[in-house]
Enzyme design. Structure first.
Site, PDB file in Angstrom:
ATOM      1  N   CYS A 194       0.863  -1.292   0.123  1.00 54.86           N
ATOM      2  CA  CYS A 194      -0.012  -0.075   0.223  1.00 54.86           C
ATOM      3  C   CYS A 194       0.752   1.206   0.012  1.00 54.86           C
ATOM      4  O   CYS A 194       1.860   1.468   0.729  1.00 54.86           O
ATOM      5  CB  CYS A 194      -0.933   0.034   1.205  1.00 54.86           C
ATOM      6  SG  CYS A 194      -1.720   1.409   1.375  1.00 54.86           S
ATOM      7  N   ASP A 201      -0.160  -5.960  -0.378  1.00 52.75           N
ATOM      8  CA  ASP A 201      -1.274  -6.295  -1.387  1.00 52.75           C
ATOM      9  C   ASP A 201      -0.947  -7.545  -2.032  1.00 52.75           C
ATOM     10  O   ASP A 201       0.117  -7.548  -2.945  1.00 52.75           O
ATOM     11  CB  ASP A 201      -1.569  -5.056  -2.287  1.00 52.75           C
ATOM     12  CG  ASP A 201      -2.123  -3.733  -1.374  1.00 52.75           C
ATOM     13  OD1 ASP A 201      -2.712  -3.856  -0.588  1.00 52.75           O
ATOM     14  OD2 ASP A 201      -1.475  -2.591  -1.865  1.00 52.75           O
ATOM     15  N   HIS A 233      -3.231  -0.539  -6.303  1.00 49.59           N
ATOM     16  CA  HIS A 233      -3.290  -1.591  -7.320  1.00 49.59           C
ATOM     17  C   HIS A 233      -3.427  -1.005  -8.717  1.00 49.59           C
ATOM     18  O   HIS A 233      -2.619  -1.675  -9.455  1.00 49.59           O
ATOM     19  CB  HIS A 233      -4.431  -2.315  -6.983  1.00 49.59           C
ATOM     20  CG  HIS A 233      -4.876  -2.884  -5.606  1.00 49.59           C
ATOM     21  ND1 HIS A 233      -4.426  -2.079  -4.387  1.00 49.59           N
ATOM     22  CD2 HIS A 233      -5.201  -4.143  -5.079  1.00 49.59           C
ATOM     23  CE1 HIS A 233      -4.730  -2.844  -3.403  1.00 49.59           C
ATOM     24  NE2 HIS A 233      -5.230  -4.008  -3.693  1.00 49.59           N
TER      25      HIS A 233
END
EC number: 1.7.1.13
Length: 286
Positions: A194, A201, A233
């Site tokens: 993150c 992640d 992401h």
């Protein structure tokens, strides 16, 4: 390609996020909880502009913890499939999305259509772009599928790895111009962190391309190099897309990642220059 400068180090756009801060949970509807992050923050660093994006696609979210009260005060539950256009000005920060959805928990809605319309309106406003929302009721839970990503998995390659710093140069000289192929590859070894909290992640990624054949070992090393990379992401997927186009000269390319859920939400960014997302089905780890 520039990969040394950190475009996020002093970004004022990130300073006000609730992510990484202690927050109170609100159980009554509040659209102001949503927070957007400009897509330009990442795109400028990889030489992309909104006017000349090399891809189309969506950020495909699944909300597993959607609940509200019906007109009589009885709790209702559902899953929401949300698609946020790649052309939206902002991506939606996931913790703020979770807090926003929690604000539905003690809020009465006349019917499921009112919930859907509220989600579309608020998310579109935050993202400054097109959003679609499909609500899946409990009567349809039984037909929800768990699938594997299409293509050949490259994770069983027997490689030795000692460097986990992000490095797109692994893709340098990674193609064979004498072999023009159309193939689909995937990996479950994608991990990034993150941008704000550095929490891990975990993701799986599918790469479908046409063009010079890509050396799978070099591709796997490149994907593993995200392991200590701090980025959202959506930004990771766009970075992968741009790097593959730049280094591997793909004539057609799709990059589709599915990340494990956090706070009842999973994020599945899809970017392509020749096809569009199909049905969204979760993977085993989601």
């Amino acid at each position: 390609m520039t990969h040394n400068h950190d475009p996020y180090s002093d970004a004022k756009e990130l300073a006000g996020l609730t992510l990484g801060k202690a927050t109170d949970y609100q159980a009554e509807y509040d659209a102001s909880l949503l927070q957007g992050v400009p897509r330009s923050l990442n795109r400028n660093a990889i030489n992309l502009t909104a006017e000349s994006l090399p891809f189309h696609g969506a950020d495909i979210w699944t909300a597993y913890e959607l609940s509200w009260l019906n007109a009589k005060g009885k709790p209702m539950v559902a899953i929401a499939d949300i698609q946020l256009s790649h052309e939206s000005q902002n991506l939606i920060e996931s913790k703020s999305f979770k807090l926003y959805l929690n604000s539905f928990n003690q809020t009465k809605f006349d019917n499921i259509d009112a919930v859907q319309k509220t989600l579309v309106q608020d998310l579109s406003e935050c993202a400054q772009g097109q959003v679609t929302v499909k609500i899946i009721e409990p009567k349809s839970f039984g037909i929800q599928r768990v699938v594997e990503l299409p293509g050949t998995c490259i994770d069983d390659l027997d490689i030795e790895v000692s460097d986990y710093d992000f490095n797109p140069d692994y893709l340098e000289n990674s193609t064979d111009d004498k072999q023009i192929v159309a193939e689909t590859l995937n990996s479950n070894l994608l991990k990034s962190n993150c941008l704000i909290t550095s929490q891990p992640d975990w993701g799986s990624v599918m790469i479908r391309y046409q063009g010079p054949k890509i050396d799978r070992e070099k591709l796997l090393r490149y994907l593993i190099s995200f392991r200590q990379h701090n980025e959202f992401h959506e930004q990771c997927v766009e970075r992968i897309f741009v790097d593959l186009k730049h280094y591997c000269h793909c004539t057609k390319l799709t990059v589709y990642a599915r990340y494990t859920r956090r706070g009842g939400l999973d994020i599945n960014p899809y970017r392509s220059d020749f096809e569009h997302p199909g049905e969204s089905h979760r993977l085993a780890r989601q």
